[in-house]
Design a protein around this motif. Sequence first.
Motif, PDB file in Angstrom:
ATOM      1  N   LYS A  76       0.715  -1.231   0.110  1.00 22.65           N
ATOM      2  CA  LYS A  76      -0.040   0.022  -0.005  1.00 22.65           C
ATOM      3  C   LYS A  76       0.886   1.211   0.049  1.00 22.65           C
ATOM      4  N   LEU A  77       1.866   1.361   0.818  1.00 19.80           N
ATOM      5  CA  LEU A  77       2.845   2.436   0.742  1.00 19.80           C
ATOM      6  C   LEU A  77       3.527   2.447  -0.508  1.00 19.80           C
ATOM      7  N   LYS A  78       3.758   1.405  -1.025  1.00 17.44           N
ATOM      8  CA  LYS A  78       4.873   1.805  -2.207  1.00 17.44           C
ATOM      9  C   LYS A  78       3.706   2.242  -3.440  1.00 17.44           C
ATOM     10  N   ALA A  79       2.730   1.724  -3.321  1.00 18.36           N
ATOM     11  CA  ALA A  79       1.462   2.245  -4.353  1.00 18.36           C
ATOM     12  C   ALA A  79       1.465   3.804  -4.327  1.00 18.36           C
ATOM     13  N   ALA A  80       1.253   4.288  -2.664  1.00 17.27           N
ATOM     14  CA  ALA A  80       1.072   5.762  -2.598  1.00 17.27           C
ATOM     15  C   ALA A  80       2.343   6.597  -2.805  1.00 17.27           C
ATOM     16  N   GLY A  81       3.444   5.981  -3.334  1.00 19.11           N
ATOM     17  CA  GLY A  81       4.629   6.685  -3.852  1.00 19.11           C
ATOM     18  C   GLY A  81       5.364   6.970  -2.552  1.00 19.11           C
ATOM     19  N   CYS A  82       5.483   6.431  -1.452  1.00 20.98           N
ATOM     20  CA  CYS A  82       6.264   6.567  -0.493  1.00 20.98           C
ATOM     21  C   CYS A  82       7.958   6.538  -0.475  1.00 20.98           C
ATOM     22  N   GLU A  83       8.605   7.611  -0.305  1.00 21.15           N
ATOM     23  CA  GLU A  83       9.898   7.482  -0.529  1.00 21.15           C
ATOM     24  C   GLU A  83      10.682   7.518   0.650  1.00 21.15           C
ATOM     25  N   MET A  84       9.877   7.267   1.971  1.00 22.14           N
ATOM     26  CA  MET A  84      10.705   7.562   3.421  1.00 22.14           C
ATOM     27  C   MET A  84       9.427   6.941   4.110  1.00 22.14           C
ATOM     28  N   ILE A  85       9.778   6.072   4.797  1.00 18.69           N
ATOM     29  CA  ILE A  85       8.770   5.414   5.953  1.00 18.69           C
ATOM     30  C   ILE A  85       9.483   5.352   7.282  1.00 18.69           C
ATOM     31  N   SER A  86       8.489   5.964   8.371  1.00 15.57           N
ATOM     32  CA  SER A  86       8.970   6.171   9.699  1.00 15.57           C
ATOM     33  C   SER A  86       8.332   4.857  10.413  1.00 15.57           C
ATOM     34  N   LEU A  87       9.252   4.488  11.474  1.00  7.82           N
ATOM     35  CA  LEU A  87       8.254   3.105  12.107  1.00  7.82           C
ATOM     36  C   LEU A  87       8.310   3.436  13.430  1.00  7.82           C
ATOM     37  N   ALA A  88       7.016   3.015  13.816  1.00 13.36           N
ATOM     38  CA  ALA A  88       6.625   2.991  15.374  1.00 13.36           C
ATOM     39  C   ALA A  88       6.106   1.863  15.826  1.00 13.36           C
ATOM     40  N   LEU A  89       6.976   0.856  15.783  1.00 19.73           N
ATOM     41  CA  LEU A  89       6.369  -0.712  16.162  1.00 19.73           C
ATOM     42  C   LEU A  89       7.545  -1.415  16.985  1.00 19.73           C
ATOM     43  N   GLY A  90       7.161  -2.605  17.514  1.00 15.88           N
ATOM     44  CA  GLY A  90       7.987  -3.272  18.300  1.00 15.88           C
ATOM     45  C   GLY A  90       9.126  -3.780  17.699  1.00 15.88           C
ATOM     46  N   LEU A  91      10.207  -3.956  18.362  1.00 17.10           N
ATOM     47  CA  LEU A  91      11.571  -4.371  17.895  1.00 17.10           C
ATOM     48  C   LEU A  91      11.553  -5.715  16.964  1.00 17.10           C
ATOM     49  N   LYS A  92      10.756  -6.730  17.186  1.00 18.01           N
ATOM     50  CA  LYS A  92      10.678  -7.844  16.406  1.00 18.01           C
ATOM     51  C   LYS A  92       9.763  -7.372  14.961  1.00 18.01           C
ATOM     52  N   GLN A  93       8.771  -6.609  15.161  1.00 19.01           N
ATOM     53  CA  GLN A  93       8.114  -5.897  14.267  1.00 19.01           C
ATOM     54  C   GLN A  93       8.887  -5.299  13.199  1.00 19.01           C
ATOM     55  N   GLN A  94       9.825  -4.237  13.531  1.00 16.79           N
ATOM     56  CA  GLN A  94      10.792  -3.529  12.882  1.00 16.79           C
ATOM     57  C   GLN A  94      11.609  -4.536  11.888  1.00 16.79           C
ATOM     58  N   ILE A  95      12.131  -5.740  12.819  1.00 16.95           N
ATOM     59  CA  ILE A  95      12.986  -6.512  11.990  1.00 16.95           C
ATOM     60  C   ILE A  95      12.234  -7.153  10.828  1.00 16.95           C
ATOM     61  N   LYS A  96      11.012  -7.435  11.031  1.00 12.93           N
ATOM     62  CA  LYS A  96       9.914  -8.091   9.820  1.00 12.93           C
ATOM     63  C   LYS A  96       9.608  -7.309   8.810  1.00 12.93           C
TER      64      LYS A  96
END
Length: 390
Positions: free
Chosen positions: A222-242
């Motif tokens: 979804k984010l790729k289709a929206a044209g995102c060039e930068m994505i910031s994360l606010a997730l758990g540690l394991k989720q960030q790795i995923k």
Amino acid sequence: KGEKMFSKFLKILGVVMLFGAGVHAYAEQGITDSEIIIGSNQDMSGPFAGFGAPGMSATKQYFDKINAKGGIHGRTLKLIVEDNGYQLPKAMQNMNKLINSDKIFIMYMQMGTHINKATFDQLEAKKVINWMPLSGSETMANPYSDLRYAGGAGYFTEMKTLVQHVSETTGKKKVCAMILPIDFGKEISAGSKAGAEAAGGEFVTQTAHKPDEEDFVGALSKLKAAGCEMISLALGLKQQIKVLGTAKKMGLNDIQIIGSSASMHTVLAKVPGGITEGFMVAAGWSDMLSRMGNKEVATWFTEYNKEFNTKLPPTGALLGRVYAEMLVRALEAAGRDLNHSSFQKAVESLEYKDVFMDLPVKFGKNDHVSTEGLIISQIVDGNWKELTRK
């Protein structure tokens, strides 16, 4: 005669009440002749246990050393840790136990923005000090309170600064976010939006996730289709790795993924296979491996690994070591006559260079934030590499 006896009784009662008030004013909750009681409402088993569990290990290790030398002005440090699993209902149960049953003087490194905000009123009502919460929210010290002490510039500032830096150095203008829809995630989102606007870009969209979510293909598509060039994360540690691993598999190499101090963790850099390579964060400390030439850092590194059977102290341990020393310095400066007033005066006088964060620590009157500097780092060849300081 009866009137004289009643008058004498009132005088005696007045003396007793005055004496009682004086004792109460001195005997703050959580302070005895022999102990200072410190509690932590901590994530020991949930999505941020990678910060919480080693943070408590490093703290206990440091407190044990202080206690072995006789404590602080004749008092030992008693640490009581309760696991909240990053769940608010459990955290509130823990809070009631710690402040009403254990009667703690200090709430130490309490985990979670939403948890801290939910417990502020109870802590204030019982005059319990909130010391260095494991949250980068600027609300930890703003609005100001005599009883709150926090570390770091805050999630909003971290993300605004980092988004601007990435935009200025790479030309990327379209910013998105993947968040846990709680206070933590909302602040990351707000800071990312502010950074995009300040850099002349735009905040395009965001996706919301559950703490136990593991499949991020749909969100990234979804984010790729929206044209995102930068994505910031606010997730758990394991989720960030995923997320980072999934992005690599999907070939999203042109999208710069970024994080806050909640992402600045050793485990992220050491994931095998290079799937976290290129990940960039802004945090209030530098990775410890770059400072192993410092004898104090190297000695602690060895001691921690030996006691807890690890090869590399996790970042949570680093923060535990930092905040434990900061607290001990304050308690020592407060003197034997310890209370909220003497503690506050002592903290506001602290000023020193912390070799573990590699940043100066300085408080001041009505300034209860320990450090203001930001360090932008990126994972390069399996290590965090410092890029710049802001």
